[in-house]
Design an enzyme around this catalytic site. Structure first.
Site, PDB file in Angstrom:
ATOM      1  N   HIS A 113      -0.879   4.296  -0.483  1.00  0.00           N
ATOM      2  CA  HIS A 113      -1.728   5.129  -0.098  1.00  0.00           C
ATOM      3  C   HIS A 113      -1.439   6.819  -0.360  1.00  0.00           C
ATOM      4  O   HIS A 113      -1.355   7.466   0.673  1.00  0.00           O
ATOM      5  CB  HIS A 113      -2.062   5.124   1.498  1.00  0.00           C
ATOM      6  CG  HIS A 113      -2.976   3.963   1.471  1.00  0.00           C
ATOM      7  ND1 HIS A 113      -4.070   3.962   1.092  1.00  0.00           N
ATOM      8  CD2 HIS A 113      -3.025   2.594   2.524  1.00  0.00           C
ATOM      9  CE1 HIS A 113      -5.054   3.022   1.494  1.00  0.00           C
ATOM     10  NE2 HIS A 113      -4.040   2.097   2.042  1.00  0.00           N
ATOM     11  N   ASN A 128      -8.345  -2.745  -2.428  1.00  0.00           N
ATOM     12  CA  ASN A 128      -9.761  -2.327  -1.777  1.00  0.00           C
ATOM     13  C   ASN A 128      -9.993  -0.954  -1.745  1.00  0.00           C
ATOM     14  O   ASN A 128     -11.287  -0.574  -1.971  1.00  0.00           O
ATOM     15  CB  ASN A 128     -10.039  -2.921  -0.620  1.00  0.00           C
ATOM     16  CG  ASN A 128      -9.000  -2.512   0.309  1.00  0.00           C
ATOM     17  OD1 ASN A 128      -8.137  -1.506   0.456  1.00  0.00           O
ATOM     18  ND2 ASN A 128      -9.049  -3.284   1.561  1.00  0.00           N
ATOM     19  N   HIS A 129      -8.945  -0.142  -2.104  1.00  0.00           N
ATOM     20  CA  HIS A 129      -9.094   1.332  -2.047  1.00  0.00           C
ATOM     21  C   HIS A 129      -9.133   2.141  -3.691  1.00  0.00           C
ATOM     22  O   HIS A 129      -9.274   3.217  -4.004  1.00  0.00           O
ATOM     23  CB  HIS A 129      -8.123   2.123  -1.311  1.00  0.00           C
ATOM     24  CG  HIS A 129      -8.098   2.349   0.288  1.00  0.00           C
ATOM     25  ND1 HIS A 129      -8.821   3.363   0.710  1.00  0.00           N
ATOM     26  CD2 HIS A 129      -8.173   1.298   1.123  1.00  0.00           C
ATOM     27  CE1 HIS A 129      -8.941   3.142   2.069  1.00  0.00           C
ATOM     28  NE2 HIS A 129      -8.526   1.777   2.182  1.00  0.00           N
ATOM     29  N   HIS A 144      -4.322  -8.375  -3.340  1.00  0.00           N
ATOM     30  CA  HIS A 144      -4.214  -7.141  -2.257  1.00  0.00           C
ATOM     31  C   HIS A 144      -4.689  -7.964  -1.129  1.00  0.00           C
ATOM     32  O   HIS A 144      -3.948  -7.520   0.022  1.00  0.00           O
ATOM     33  CB  HIS A 144      -5.037  -6.150  -2.805  1.00  0.00           C
ATOM     34  CG  HIS A 144      -5.017  -4.754  -1.590  1.00  0.00           C
ATOM     35  ND1 HIS A 144      -3.818  -4.132  -1.678  1.00  0.00           N
ATOM     36  CD2 HIS A 144      -5.830  -4.607  -0.782  1.00  0.00           C
ATOM     37  CE1 HIS A 144      -4.350  -3.193  -0.683  1.00  0.00           C
ATOM     38  NE2 HIS A 144      -5.351  -3.605  -0.138  1.00  0.00           N
ATOM     39  N   ASP A 179      -4.223  -0.296  -3.463  1.00  0.00           N
ATOM     40  CA  ASP A 179      -4.021   0.797  -2.434  1.00  0.00           C
ATOM     41  C   ASP A 179      -2.986   1.873  -2.911  1.00  0.00           C
ATOM     42  O   ASP A 179      -2.312   2.305  -2.026  1.00  0.00           O
ATOM     43  CB  ASP A 179      -3.875   0.320  -1.165  1.00  0.00           C
ATOM     44  CG  ASP A 179      -5.035  -0.278  -0.383  1.00  0.00           C
ATOM     45  OD1 ASP A 179      -6.034  -0.767  -1.330  1.00  0.00           O
ATOM     46  OD2 ASP A 179      -5.357  -0.549   0.714  1.00  0.00           O
ATOM     47  N   ASP A 183       0.806  -1.528  -0.030  1.00  0.00           N
ATOM     48  CA  ASP A 183      -0.050  -0.209   0.037  1.00  0.00           C
ATOM     49  C   ASP A 183       0.812   1.182  -0.038  1.00  0.00           C
ATOM     50  O   ASP A 183       1.564   1.658   1.181  1.00  0.00           O
ATOM     51  CB  ASP A 183      -0.728   0.164   1.019  1.00  0.00           C
ATOM     52  CG  ASP A 183      -1.726  -1.246   1.421  1.00  0.00           C
ATOM     53  OD1 ASP A 183      -1.459  -2.222   0.917  1.00  0.00           O
ATOM     54  OD2 ASP A 183      -2.684  -1.181   2.180  1.00  0.00           O
TER      55      ASP A 183
END
Length: 210
Positions: free
Chosen positions: A22, A81-82, A134, A49, A20
């Site tokens: 982010h 999932n993001h 993921h 992500d 991730d």
């Protein structure tokens, strides 16, 4: 692009899996500075992500897409999932896009990102030996790569976008949200999506898919 992408490494090639990011552009640049820029001998899988939480999701995801376009055999992107509207709305990517782009284009740009996210593969198999996704494995026994390939990914990630095919919905959800645990079996994930799965499910999945 298939749901299950296969990457076969050649002798002398190194592949790095990156988790991730982010929206942390400095982290991405630090990884490249420490590990080398992508090229035919230094491959990367970015495992979802890319956006939300951090301040530079736009810059991170555009950089990753640019690398993939320039070096499609060296840079690979999995969906996380993001890469999904509900998470983007709650954790900041919507606001980031609306702030960074002018009013004439920002909504079109945001929904363009959403279409691009839905096109991302759900997992990558490395040289027939390593399975990269993921989230994790499944609440169901005996899930095959062919069943993963049959999932409709051109939508938001369940449980938001449930369909009549709950089996495929569960595969999609678990790939994005599940987490490992030390005990056998599966239980409901405390994050509200996916499951916690045990080492017995890992062993079964690897055996089923050779």
């Amino acid at each position: 692009m298939p749901n299950v992408r296969r990457v076969d490494l050649k002798p002398g090639q190194r592949l790095t899996v990156v988790g991730d990011l982010h929206g942390q552009l400095a982290d991405l640049l630090h990884i490249f500075s420490q590990n080398g820029w992508p090229d035919e001998n230094s491959l990367y899988v970015f495992n979802g992500d890319f956006v939300d939480r951090g301040p530079c999701g736009v810059e991170v995801v555009l950089a990753l897409y640019a690398w993939q376009l320039c070096l499609p055999d060296c840079v690979y992107l999995n969906r996380g999932n993001h890469e999904c509207y509900p998470q983007n709305f709650q954790y900041g990517f919507v606001d980031e896009v609306l702030t960074k782009y002018g009013s004439d284009y920002r909504e079109k740009i945001f929904w363009g990102f959403q279409r691009a996210f839905k096109a991302l593969p759900l997992c990558t198999v490395l040289s027939g030996r390593v399975f990269v996704c993921h989230g994790g494995l499944f609440r169901s026994h005996g899930v095959t790569l062919a069943q993963i390939q049959a999932v409709d990914r051109q939508r938001d990630i369940p449980p938001v976008a449930k369909t009549a095919n709950r089996f495929h919905d569960n595969i999609f959800e678990d790939l994005m949200w599940s987490d490992p645990r030390a005990k056998p079996g599966t239980v409901k994930n405390s994050r509200g999506a996916g499951v916690f799965w045990g080492p017995d499910y890992t062993k079964e999945f690897l055996k089923t898919n050779h």
